[in-house]
Enzyme design. Structure first.
Site, PDB file in Angstrom:
ATOM      1  N   ASP A   1      -6.157  -5.230   8.016  1.00 60.17           N
ATOM      2  CA  ASP A   1      -7.524  -4.453   8.741  1.00 60.17           C
ATOM      3  C   ASP A   1      -8.572  -5.343   8.520  1.00 60.17           C
ATOM      4  OD1 ASP A   1      -6.186  -2.033   9.268  1.00 60.17           O
ATOM      5  OD2 ASP A   1      -5.874  -1.842   6.977  1.00 60.17           O
TER       6      ASP A   1
ATOM      7  N   ASP B   1     -14.189  -1.065   5.440  1.00 63.26           N
ATOM      8  CA  ASP B   1     -12.928  -1.554   5.843  1.00 63.26           C
ATOM      9  C   ASP B   1     -12.298  -2.186   4.793  1.00 63.26           C
ATOM     10  OD1 ASP B   1     -13.806   0.098   7.730  1.00 63.26           O
ATOM     11  OD2 ASP B   1     -14.089  -1.745   9.321  1.00 63.26           O
TER      12      ASP B   1
HETATM   13  N1  LIG Z   1      -7.421 -18.479   7.900  1.00 64.79           N
HETATM   14  C1  LIG Z   1      -7.790 -17.631   6.887  1.00 64.79           C
HETATM   15  N2  LIG Z   1      -7.852 -18.192   5.696  1.00 64.79           N
HETATM   16  C2  LIG Z   1      -8.580 -17.330   4.659  1.00 64.79           C
HETATM   17  N3  LIG Z   1      -8.895 -16.073   4.807  1.00 64.79           N
HETATM   18  C3  LIG Z   1      -8.712 -15.530   6.166  1.00 64.79           C
HETATM   19  C4  LIG Z   1      -8.322 -16.396   7.245  1.00 64.79           C
HETATM   20  N4  LIG Z   1      -8.161 -15.557   8.428  1.00 64.79           N
HETATM   21  C5  LIG Z   1      -8.840 -14.556   8.002  1.00 64.79           C
HETATM   22  N5  LIG Z   1      -9.067 -14.313   6.665  1.00 64.79           N
HETATM   23  C6  LIG Z   1      -9.994 -13.284   5.787  1.00 64.79           C
HETATM   24  O1  LIG Z   1      -8.831 -12.753   4.886  1.00 64.79           O
HETATM   25  C7  LIG Z   1      -9.212 -11.490   4.640  1.00 64.79           C
HETATM   26  C8  LIG Z   1      -7.968 -10.529   4.510  1.00 64.79           C
HETATM   27  O2  LIG Z   1      -7.378 -10.552   5.635  1.00 64.79           O
HETATM   28  P1  LIG Z   1      -6.697  -9.320   6.082  1.00 64.79           P
HETATM   29  O3  LIG Z   1      -7.255  -7.954   5.945  1.00 64.79           O
HETATM   30  O4  LIG Z   1      -6.190  -9.497   7.682  1.00 64.79           O
HETATM   31  O5  LIG Z   1      -5.337  -9.167   5.257  1.00 64.79           O
HETATM   32  P2  LIG Z   1      -4.965  -8.179   4.114  1.00 64.79           P
HETATM   33  O6  LIG Z   1      -5.786  -8.089   3.177  1.00 64.79           O
HETATM   34  O7  LIG Z   1      -3.613  -8.740   3.612  1.00 64.79           O
HETATM   35  O8  LIG Z   1      -4.561  -7.006   4.703  1.00 64.79           O
HETATM   36  P3  LIG Z   1      -5.344  -5.391   4.459  1.00 64.79           P
HETATM   37  O9  LIG Z   1      -6.657  -5.523   5.003  1.00 64.79           O
HETATM   38  O10 LIG Z   1      -4.312  -4.638   5.710  1.00 64.79           O
HETATM   39  O11 LIG Z   1      -4.713  -5.014   3.297  1.00 64.79           O
HETATM   40  C9  LIG Z   1     -10.176 -11.129   5.663  1.00 64.79           C
HETATM   41  O12 LIG Z   1     -11.188 -10.970   5.031  1.00 64.79           O
HETATM   42  C10 LIG Z   1     -10.227 -12.281   6.651  1.00 64.79           C
HETATM   43  O13 LIG Z   1     -11.339 -12.391   7.183  1.00 64.79           O
END
Ligand SMILES: Nc1ncnc2c1ncn2[C@@H]1O[C@H](COP(=O)(O)OP(=O)(O)OP(=O)(O)O)[C@@H](O)[C@H]1O
Length: 911
Positions: free
Chosen positions: A243, A852
């Site tokens: 998310d 979020d």
């Molecule tokens: N290439 C990247 N390297 C490091 N951080 C990134 C990269 N791309 C995106 N992000 C950041 O990583 C963070 C986490 O990503 P994301 O929320 O999509 O995954 P998640 O935390 O595993 O999933 P969820 O939010 O469903 O738990 C976001 O704040 C995003 O901005």
């Protein structure tokens, strides 16, 4: 070949009647088999959910025609397959619902004329229902026949209106959809790219969708990208991540100058994160059982390929500013409240703690939340705070509810939003209040003043002509002496005039002084000198005054060596404007200030707006903090003055005993200090509370937005101490405002630092274990936190748990949440309400707030449902399948529409 209509015959080789065939048949034909089929119903089929995709579009199929033959009938909803040479013990009929097809293709020559169907029937799995990929291949009699069938099925998949009389051909198909896929390779357990290869891209190709895939390289990369790209090239932006990346994309869209159009771009999510709350909601709304990981991904990807679009609410959130220590403030700009847009949730307390603290277990995938929950349960905390919300029953906001008149400039609202956060006496002195008073005064004087002005101008011109005549005459006699004589004479005349002026009536004097000031050529020169010596600032001020109707004569007040004292005395009424000019002049010109004006325009209210679209400060520290545990550092927590922060050691978990106002393990037994106020206004608000609040920052009593009789009556409270340093620099009091294209105005909320309206709001104050505001059904893919929530219901679903709840009950609450059964749990500590707007004011000095799932500065925060976004997702609703449905109005308007409140609808369509 046109379909002759369904045949009503059995046995084979004729199709037997079936309920589906009661529908109009679009096409009917006979096909040969291809390769060895394994599934019931015959034909050629292969089951695969793996990377090996022998019959994907563009992949050459092995030439293995089968001996069997099939009769196919296409109706608007199904493909009926009848095996013409039935095998004993096997069903000779197969029904392929069009709704279960991701796509179809007809491989180009030299491949044989094949019709390839990509079928994803739902199958039961250990946890939930998931789709399994089946590829069914039929050999047509000719290429034209294969292409006609391919076109007909694609028309149905795209939701086009067709009938049995339609001549299907490739040319009638719309262009393939184009999607921009943004992949965060580090989301979840880092499997996003792998799943792209194995699941996502094959299905997208099968659905005949064009795509461009970009891997994000860093945090905020996606945000920057969507701010820049030309959106009309894409039919949708699809996030392959959790998310967090979608949050970035939505905010990137809202930061564009053309945000109103940009936010209508359909967005979608293919879940590869650890929480995957929105994907869980999509899965739920589509009618699928709860599932996780690949099954969830396949469901969402399938829905995406079907192309249905639903409107989704977007919530406008205003958070406290970044702390002054962050680099965004190092350029001299004061901290400004942050505006962002949220599609999922705001969390405080238990939920946000678990979310952020469990980052350290990221390798566990979604299990990290289970572990995090247990850890946090073991050391349960509570937080003091105040929660206010606006229940949905209030349809028509009273004037009280919207303290800001719609025509007030945004810049001013933003300035007001800074109250309590920065001290800005000078700029507020030259704020809108002074200007508007001045302007209203001038309005009252009206035409009389204008007439006098005209008369004065006439007389001035007359005198000027007379002087010129004298000078000319003098020049004719002897240049040096004559001119000096003429000058002497002029001076005498002026002196006489001045004397007359001072001895006359005040209004008369006023006029004469005006004449004096403007009628004397020499003085004019001096005055001009004075102006020019006042540097550009004076000129700017004059320009501004011209625009805003400020008195022209005010600059003279700056020329102290001019003989204009009487005028100053007599011009008392222009005091506000002179203050304004003084304020302008007192601004140091050049240096930092000048530099700032290069990229920012100042308005008369003392606020400024940027010429350039506002860019999110890419603070490396902020980046790293967003996904970090507050145990290691507490990025945005603010300290009450005098509260000793003993948790500076970033590597050490914060001892609970040190929490200010926290009850840690010894939670109070019963409703500790909980107060519920329905009205009037909450006991205090950040604006009232801040000892830094300045009278200059307060709206004037009696003006719109003012709720206190006098700024001096404000009572500071200890609860909200903003420990912010005074920003440095000449433009320190300027507020950081938004993009040139103003983002939507929060009509239900006053600025964050002003009291809430006195009516309709409900306020609860006390110790909370958690506050969760959610606008989708799921908090995580397996947590049905708001079972009744809909994408566009225009509601914020609030759950709050008060201190005193036992660990066991809290655990039961979360276990019940997996099934959405927690709403029926009766606990006096747990409440669920719906709202259209809310304000959260943490009174504990430390804690974590997330929007979020992303950490935001700790401090007061407020939110309201604002926009809908057309989220790209398909549902099981037949009317939406294959269509791109864009709704013009937000959910709020839709609800009002039902209530026939047309006036409000029209008023609300402006964003
Ligand atoms: N290439 C990247 N390297 C490091 N951080 C990134 C990269 N791309 C995106 N992000 C950041 O990583 C963070 C986490 O990503 P994301 O929320 O999509 O995954 P998640 O935390 O595993 O999933 P969820 O939010 O469903 O738990 C976001 O704040 C995003 O901005």
């Amino acid at each position: 070949m046109r379909s002759p209509g369904p045949r009503s015959s059995s046995p084979s080789p004729v199709l037997s009647p079936s309920p589906g065939l009661a529908q109009e048949a679009l096409l009917h034909g006979q096909f040969g088999g291809w390769s060895s089929g394994s599934s019931a119903g015959g034909g050629s089929g292969s089951n695969s959910n793996s990377n090996s995709c022998p019959s994907s579009p563009g992949v050459t199929l092995p030439p293995s025609p089968a001996s069997s033959s099939y009769a196919l009938t296409l109706t608007p909803t199904n493909i009926h397959v009848q095996r013409l040479s039935p095998r004993p013990g096997k069903d000779s009929r197969l029904l392929l619902p069009v709704a279960e097809l991701a796509g179809c293709s007809c491989p180009r020559a030299p491949a044989p004329p094949l019709l390839v169907l990509y079928w994803y029937p739902a199958g039961r799995r250990r946890k939930g229902v998931s789709r399994r990929r089946q590829v069914r291949v039929y050999l047509a009699e000719s290429r034209a026949e294969a292409e006609k069938w391919n076109a007909a099925i694609q028309c149905l998949l795209r939701g086009m209106d067709v009938s049995s009389s339609t001549e299907f051909s490739k040319s009638m198909l719309p262009r393939p959809r184009r999607l921009l896929l943004l992949v965060n390779p580090f989301s979840g357990r880092g499997q996003a790219m792998q799943w792209c290869q194995t699941h996502i891209l094959p299905m997208i190709r099968e659905a005949n969708i064009s795509y461009n895939l970009i891997q994000t390289e860093r945090q905020n990369h996606a945000r920057e990208l969507v701010r820049e790209i030309s959106l009309h090239e894409w039919d949708g932006i699809i996030i392959v991540s959790g998310d967090g990346l979608l949050h970035e994309v939505i905010n990137g869209l809202m930061e564009r100058p053309d945000w109103e159009q940009a936010i209508k771009t359909p967005v979608g999510i293919l879940p590869c994160g650890s929480g995957n709350a929105l994907a869980g909601s999509i899965n739920h709304y589509a009618g699928y059982d709860m599932c996780l990981r690949e099954p969830l991904l396949l469901n969402c990807c399938f829905l995406l390929c079907r192309g249905g679009v639903r409107p989704m609410d977007l919530v406008s959130v205003t958070t406290s500013p970044l702390p002054p220590s962050s680099s965004s403030n190092q350029n001299g700009r004061p901290p400004a409240p942050r505006r962002l847009f949220s599609f999922l949730s705001v969390a405080w307390g238990f939920v946000s703690d678990v979310d952020i603290e469990s980052e350290r277990y990221r390798g566990l995938g979604s299990a990290r939340f289970t572990l995090g929950t247990l850890v946090r349960l073991a050391s349960l905390r509570s937080y003091k705070g105040r929660l206010s919300y606006l229940p949905p029953a209030v349809i028509n906001p009273s004037p009280d509810v919207t303290p800001q008149p719609p025509r007030r400039p945004l810049s001013r609202s933003i300035t007001e939003g800074l109250e309590g956060f920065c001290r800005t006496p000078i700029h507020r002195t030259c704020s809108d209040m002074g200007i508007s008073e001045q302007r209203s005064l001038r309005k009252e004087d009206g035409e009389r003043e204008l007439e006098r002005e005209r008369e004065r101008e006439k007389e001035r011109q007359e005198r000027e002509r007379e002087r010129k005549r004298r000078r000319d005459r003098a020049q004719g006699v002897g240049v040096v002496r004559a001119s000096s004589l003429a000058e002497d004479r002029e001076r005498e005349m002026e002196a006489e005039e001045r004397m007359e002026g001072t001895s006359g009536s005040s209004s008369e004097s006023n006029e004469r002084q005006d004449e004096c000031a403007s009628g004397n050529g020499e003085e004019e020169v001096k005055e001009d000198d004075c102006r020019s010596s006042g540097t550009e600032g004076a000129l700017d001020a004059r320009d501004v005054s011209e625009e805003y109707g400020v008195d022209e004569g005010r600059e003279a007040e700056e020329c102290e060596d001019e003989p204009l004292e009487p005028r100053q005395v007599l011009r008392k009424n222009s005091a506000p404007s002179s203050q304004i000019i003084k304020a302008f002049f007192s601004q140091p010109i050049g240096g930092t200030g000048s530099e700032e004006t290069l990229d920012a325009d100042e308005d008369i209210n003392g606020t400024y707006f940027q010429r350039e679209p506002w860019k999110e400060p890419l603070d490396p520290r902020e980046r790293s903090l967003t996904i970090s545990s507050p145990f290691r550092h507490s990025p945005f927590s603010y300290k009450s003055k005098g509260v000793l922060d003993q948790n500076q050691n970033p590597s050490k978990p914060r001892p609970l005993s040190l929490l200010h106002q926290s009850h840690s393990n010894s939670l109070p037994p019963k409703f500790p200090s909980l107060s519920l106020s329905l009205s009037p206004t909450p006991p205090s608000s950040p604006s009232c509370a801040s000892p830094h609040s300045s009278a200059y920052l307060a709206p004037r009593p009696g003006t719109p937005g003012s709720s206190s009789p006098s700024p001096s009556l404000r009572s500071p409270s200890q609860s909200f101490t903003f420990d912010l340093a005074e920003p440095a620099g000449p433009f320190k009091n300027r507020s950081l405002v938004s993009t040139p294209s103003t983002p939507p105005h929060d009509d239900l909320l006053p600025p964050l630092d002003q009291p809430l309206p006195t009516r309709d709001w409900v306020t609860i104050e006390g110790d909370f274990v958690l506050v969760l505001a959610i606008y989708q059904s799921h908090l995580g893919a397996d947590l049905l936190a708001a079972p009744h929530a809909r994408f566009d219901d225009g509601l914020i679903h609030l759950t709050f748990v008060r201190a005193g709840i036992s660990r066991a009950t809290l655990l039961r609450l979360f276990l019940a949440m997996e099934r959405g059964a927690h709403l029926s749990m009766s606990s006096p500590y747990v409440s669920h309400v719906s709202a259209r707007a809310f304000r959260l004011q943490p009174l504990s000095s430390r804690g974590t707030l997330t929007v979020d799932g992303e950490v935001v500065p700790y401090g007061p925060l407020q939110a309201q449902v604002k926009l809908h976004n057309s989220l790209k997702l398909a549902t099981s609703h037949n009317d939406l399948v294959g269509k791109w449905v864009l709704c013009r109005y937000c959910a709020y308007c839709i609800r009002l529409c039902i209530g026939q409140n047309l006036a409000t609808i029209q008023g609300d369509t402006n964003y």
